[in-house]
Design an enzyme around this catalytic site. Structure first.
Site, short mmCIF file in Angstrom:
data_model
loop_
_atom_site.label_atom_id
_atom_site.label_comp_id
_atom_site.label_asym_id
_atom_site.label_seq_id
_atom_site.Cartn_x
_atom_site.Cartn_y
_atom_site.Cartn_z
CG ASP A 1 -1.77 -1.27 1.27
OD1 ASP A 1 -2.19 -1.74 0.20
OD2 ASP A 1 -1.95 -1.82 2.37
CE LYS B 1 3.55 -3.23 -4.44
NZ LYS B 1 3.15 -2.97 -3.06
CG HIS C 1 -0.69 -2.88 -7.52
ND1 HIS C 1 0.36 -3.35 -8.25
CD2 HIS C 1 -0.52 -3.38 -6.27
CE1 HIS C 1 1.13 -4.11 -7.48
NE2 HIS C 1 0.60 -4.15 -6.28
CB THR D 1 -6.56 -9.98 1.73
OG1 THR D 1 -6.01 -11.13 1.09
CG2 THR D 1 -5.44 -8.98 2.03
CD GLN E 1 1.13 -9.45 -1.68
OE1 GLN E 1 1.96 -10.15 -2.23
NE2 GLN E 1 -0.05 -9.23 -2.22
N GLY F 1 -11.06 -2.80 2.07
CA GLY F 1 -11.74 -1.65 2.65
C GLY F 1 -11.43 -1.43 4.12
NE ARG G 1 -4.11 0.50 2.98
CZ ARG G 1 -4.22 1.18 1.84
NH1 ARG G 1 -3.95 2.47 1.80
NH2 ARG G 1 -4.61 0.56 0.75
P1 IMP Z 1 -2.79 -12.71 2.90
O1 IMP Z 1 -1.71 -12.34 1.95
O2 IMP Z 1 -4.18 -12.39 2.40
O3 IMP Z 1 -2.66 -14.11 3.38
O4 IMP Z 1 -2.62 -11.77 4.19
C1 IMP Z 1 -1.50 -11.88 5.06
C2 IMP Z 1 -1.14 -10.51 5.63
O5 IMP Z 1 -0.60 -9.71 4.58
C3 IMP Z 1 -2.32 -9.70 6.20
O6 IMP Z 1 -1.84 -8.90 7.25
C4 IMP Z 1 -2.74 -8.84 5.02
O7 IMP Z 1 -3.42 -7.69 5.43
C5 IMP Z 1 -1.38 -8.53 4.42
N1 IMP Z 1 -1.45 -8.24 2.97
C6 IMP Z 1 -1.56 -9.15 1.98
N2 IMP Z 1 -1.54 -8.54 0.78
C7 IMP Z 1 -1.43 -7.24 1.03
C8 IMP Z 1 -1.33 -6.09 0.18
O8 IMP Z 1 -1.33 -6.17 -1.05
N3 IMP Z 1 -1.21 -4.88 0.80
C9 IMP Z 1 -1.15 -4.77 2.15
N4 IMP Z 1 -1.22 -5.81 2.99
C10 IMP Z 1 -1.35 -7.03 2.43
MG MG Z 2 -2.31 -2.36 -2.07
#
Ligand code: IMP
Ligand code: MG
Length: 335
Positions: free
Chosen positions: A18, A21, A48, A129, A180, A257, A260
């Site tokens: 976030d 990028k 993104h 997520t 990420q 949504g 953060r």
């Molecule tokens: P997962 O990738 O959905 O398994 O989530 C694992 C952790 O990574 C959680 O804390 C999510 O909020 C965080 N996370 C996963 N993808 C993103 C992203 O694209 N942006 C920010 N946080 C992410």
């Molecule tokens: Mg993002």
């Protein structure tokens, strides 16, 4: 055998995602001469955002490059939800009707299956997520997963990365759109298990079949403050400035949504990310948010240090990272 001309630039978030990028990638594509773009890890968990002709666009698994007509591959390191992919394509066709002509899927990318999504229907312990990411990578590594090559609707889009990157002779310029952030890498996050399930680092990118000798620019992206979504305690709730930053910066997840959590920029994590990715460039987005809030602080170890002004902040970064080319971005409505 003559080596193929191949140059790869990489855009990665230095912290927890976030960081903007999408905007950096879009700017690089507009200014550059890339023949290929690629997503290298993650899937529907990513979101993104960037502006194209004044319109705000959100992508998840489709590389931003596809919107600009660049041949764009969803790489073998990604996990794809079939229904989610087709929904995203339909959404993006409103902006680029022929977008499908520019999207390709590595045949050895893995699928997020229904059973993976069903595992994440309720609240998850670490606050994922809920896109089935962990279960899909688990099954990939347990060798009971499903690959993109066995999905009928993907058939016209499939590519073999060996054929694509190693068998031809035309020069390739590749832009990797990281997902990420380095602070969420499955191995290198300082906060396991509060991380994602893929390698978000440069190593994770290389293992998508990218020739490692082709790496040219490693561009890190961050904000002048950090954000994180998940259940780990991250924000100091006794500091009202942090809520103010969240409000002014509209810090809500583009995929979920969720609000953060916010904290001052972690200089130790940034330093580690710069070093471990061998970064050449750094873009600091959303500078105007701290300008508006009027507070400039960073974290060093467990302490918060006051750097007093925007200039103080810039000087700190420039002194600490003299070898980096550093750019500062302001929100589109401010630039
Ligand atoms: P997962 O990738 O959905 O398994 O989530 C694992 C952790 O990574 C959680 O804390 C999510 O909020 C965080 N996370 C996963 N993808 C993103 C992203 O694209 N942006 C920010 N946080 C992410
Ligand atoms: Mg993002």
């Amino acid at each position: 055998m003559q080596a193929r001309k191949f140059a790869t630039d990489v855009v990665l978030c230095a912290s927890f995602g976030d960081s903007g990028k999408g905007r950096v990638v879009a700017d690089k594509i507009k200014a550059g001469s890339y023949t290929h773009a690629m997503r290298a890890c993650g899937g529907g968990n990513a979101g993104h955002q960037f502006y194209m002709s004044g319109k705000k666009i959100t992508t998840h698994v489709v590389p931003t490059g596809a919107l600009f007509g660049v041949r764009s591959i969803i790489g073998p390191g990604c996990v794809i939800n079939e229904a989610g992919f087709w929904k995203e394509v339909a959404d993006l066709q409103r902006f680029k009707p022929d977008i499908l002509d520019h999207i390709r899927i590595a045949k050895n990318a893995h699928m997020v299956e229904l059973r993976h999504l069903e595992e994440e229907t309720g609240e998850t312990k670490i606050g994922t997520t809920r896109q089935g990411i962990g279960p899909a990578y688990r099954d990939k590594h347990a060798r009971v997963g499903m690959r993109a090559e066995s999905v009928a609707s993907f058939e016209p889009l499939l590519v073999d990365i060996y054929e694509e990157f190693y068998r031809g002779s035309e020069p390739i310029e590749l832009l990797i759109e990281g997902a990420q952030g380095l602070g969420l890498d499955i191995a290198w996050s300082p906060h396991y298990p509060y991380c994602t399930s893929s390698h978000t680092d440069v190593g994770g990118i290389i293992s998508n079949g990218v020739p490692h000798t082709s790496l040219r620019h490693i561009c890190l992206v961050c904000k002048p403050y950090d954000t994180y979504v998940g259940t780990r305690e991250f924000q100091d709730r006794s500091d009202p400035i942090l809520d103010q930053i969240a409000d002014v910066g509209h810090e809500y997840g583009s995929t979920t949504g969720r609000r953060r959590q916010v904290n001052y920029l972690d200089l130790d994590l940034l330093t580690r990310s710069v070093q471990m990715s061998c970064a050449t460039h750094l873009t600091v987005n959303k500078m105007d948010i701290l300008q508006q809030v009027g507070v400039w602080k960073v974290r060093v170890g467990s302490k918060v240090a006051d750097v007093e002004s925007e200039n103080g902040f810039k000087n700190l970064l420039e002194n600490r990272f003299p070898h980096l080319q550093i750019n500062y971005n302001y929100s589109p409505e401010h630039s």
